[in-house]
Structures are given as C-alpha cells and as structure tokens.
Design a protein around this motif. Structure first.
Motif, mmCIF file in Angstrom:
data_model
loop_
_atom_site.group_PDB
_atom_site.id
_atom_site.type_symbol
_atom_site.label_atom_id
_atom_site.label_comp_id
_atom_site.label_asym_id
_atom_site.label_seq_id
_atom_site.Cartn_x
_atom_site.Cartn_y
_atom_site.Cartn_z
ATOM 1 N N THR A 94 0.847 -1.181 0.000
ATOM 2 C CA THR A 94 0.000 0.000 0.000
ATOM 3 C C THR A 94 0.890 1.241 0.000
ATOM 4 O O THR A 94 2.099 1.143 0.217
ATOM 5 N N ILE A 95 0.308 2.392 -0.217
ATOM 6 C CA ILE A 95 1.057 3.639 -0.189
ATOM 7 C C ILE A 95 1.013 4.184 1.235
ATOM 8 O O ILE A 95 -0.060 4.287 1.828
ATOM 9 N N ARG A 96 2.182 4.533 1.759
ATOM 10 C CA ARG A 96 2.278 5.135 3.090
ATOM 11 C C ARG A 96 2.991 6.475 2.984
ATOM 12 O O ARG A 96 3.875 6.665 2.149
ATOM 13 N N GLY A 97 2.605 7.381 3.860
ATOM 14 C CA GLY A 97 3.320 8.629 4.026
ATOM 15 C C GLY A 97 4.265 8.476 5.199
ATOM 16 O O GLY A 97 3.872 8.013 6.267
ATOM 17 N N ILE A 98 5.511 8.847 4.989
ATOM 18 C CA ILE A 98 6.532 8.735 6.026
ATOM 19 C C ILE A 98 7.063 10.139 6.286
ATOM 20 O O ILE A 98 7.483 10.830 5.351
ATOM 21 N N ARG A 99 7.016 10.547 7.537
ATOM 22 C CA ARG A 99 7.427 11.899 7.898
ATOM 23 C C ARG A 99 8.826 11.905 8.478
ATOM 24 O O ARG A 99 9.267 10.945 9.096
ATOM 25 N N GLY A 100 9.482 13.041 8.291
ATOM 26 C CA GLY A 100 10.784 13.246 8.898
ATOM 27 C C GLY A 100 11.075 14.725 8.987
ATOM 28 O O GLY A 100 10.485 15.531 8.253
ATOM 29 N N GLU A 156 3.431 0.925 12.323
ATOM 30 C CA GLU A 156 4.823 0.482 12.415
ATOM 31 C C GLU A 156 5.766 1.282 11.515
ATOM 32 O O GLU A 156 6.956 0.987 11.447
ATOM 33 N N VAL A 157 5.249 2.290 10.861
ATOM 34 C CA VAL A 157 6.099 3.175 10.056
ATOM 35 C C VAL A 157 7.009 3.942 11.000
ATOM 36 O O VAL A 157 6.586 4.397 12.064
ATOM 37 N N HIS A 158 8.268 4.063 10.627
ATOM 38 C CA HIS A 158 9.238 4.823 11.420
ATOM 39 C C HIS A 158 9.334 6.235 10.863
ATOM 40 O O HIS A 158 9.904 6.445 9.798
ATOM 41 N N HIS A 159 8.759 7.198 11.591
ATOM 42 C CA HIS A 159 8.898 8.604 11.251
ATOM 43 C C HIS A 159 10.178 9.069 11.948
ATOM 44 O O HIS A 159 10.392 8.776 13.124
ATOM 45 N N ILE A 160 11.025 9.795 11.222
ATOM 46 C CA ILE A 160 12.361 10.109 11.730
ATOM 47 C C ILE A 160 12.503 11.602 12.010
ATOM 48 O O ILE A 160 12.279 12.428 11.116
ATOM 49 N N TYR A 161 12.889 11.909 13.222
ATOM 50 C CA TYR A 161 13.135 13.299 13.623
ATOM 51 C C TYR A 161 14.543 13.388 14.187
ATOM 52 O O TYR A 161 14.890 12.617 15.088
ATOM 53 N N GLN A 162 15.333 14.284 13.637
ATOM 54 C CA GLN A 162 16.735 14.423 14.014
ATOM 55 C C GLN A 162 17.015 15.826 14.547
ATOM 56 O O GLN A 162 16.271 16.767 14.275
ATOM 57 N N ASN A 163 18.122 15.944 15.254
ATOM 58 C CA ASN A 163 18.599 17.223 15.781
ATOM 59 C C ASN A 163 17.502 17.898 16.605
ATOM 60 O O ASN A 163 16.792 17.231 17.341
ATOM 61 N N GLU A 164 17.349 19.190 16.482
ATOM 62 C CA GLU A 164 16.345 19.912 17.279
ATOM 63 C C GLU A 164 14.915 19.532 16.896
ATOM 64 O O GLU A 164 13.982 19.726 17.680
ATOM 65 N N ALA A 165 14.746 18.960 15.720
ATOM 66 C CA ALA A 165 13.398 18.599 15.258
ATOM 67 C C ALA A 165 12.767 17.476 16.074
ATOM 68 O O ALA A 165 11.561 17.259 15.975
#
Length: 121
Positions: free
Chosen positions: A2-8, A103-112
């Motif tokens: 399926t189509i998933r939206g993945i945020r970061g 179970e989608v891994h949304h990725i936030y790095q640094n100050e985000a």
C-alpha cells in the motif's frame, strides 16, 4: 503493498548550503533505511523548509544519492508561523510498502525531535 506517508524532520544550525544538503541526505537515508525502502519503492518526496533556509535546494541532496536520480522530489517553504522552530527541514515521503501504518518509522533528528516526541520509538 500500500502507499504510506513517512514523515521526517531535521534542523541545521544556520543557513549554509552544504549543511542543508548534508542534513537532508542524512534524514532521507535514515527514513529509507528504518522503513526498509529502496528507491524503486519511493513514489515521491516533498521537502519543505522554514523560510530562513534559502542557501540550497534540499532536493539536490536527494537526487545525489546513488539510485535516487529518478525519484520525484519537490521543495517548498513552510508557513511562516511566529515562534516556529528555525532552520527546519521537513520531509513527507510517499512509498509503496507492506509496513502497517502504526509500524512506520517517522524520523526526527537534531532539534526537530521536539516536534513529535510522541513518535519516539
């Protein structure tokens, strides 16, 4: 599948072209790796930056990754909301995957990482 939206999202310390490109590439690579995606799985990548980032097109970093040349990528600016996080790069990646939404891994790095503490895994 399926189509998933993945945020970061990530941040840079200042608007410097090389820093924008390095941070964007690191974020995209981690998003793909954690979600077990290869370029052929990616439908599109939408990148937005806060209006204080003007030194480089973050899409250039994505297109420079081996195998990602033909992935559709577009850049835009975020809304200029008072007191929002400065020097922030946000990504919405659309991909074909068999991963279920929770179970989608949304990725936030640094100050985000402050933007979505509820998504920390």
């Amino acid at each position: 599948m399926t189509i998933r939206g993945i945020r970061g999202a990530t941040t840079v310390v200042q608007d410097e072209g090389e820093a924008v490109l390095v941070a964007t590439e690191a974020l995209v690579r981690e998003m793909a790796e954690k979600n077990r995606l290869v370029p052929e799985d990616i439908i599109s990548v939408l990148i937005s930056t806060t209006t204080d980032i003007k030194s480089a097109f973050p899409a250039r970093a994505v297109r420079s990754i081996e195998g990602w040349t033909y992935v559709p990528v577009m850049c835009t600016h975020e809304m200029d909301v008072p007191n929002s996080m400065p020097f922030c790069i946000r990504i919405l990646m659309h991909a074909n995957t068999s991963i279920v939404q929770k179970e989608v891994h949304h990725i936030y790095q640094n100050e985000a990482i402050q933007l979505r503490p509820d998504l920390r895994k």
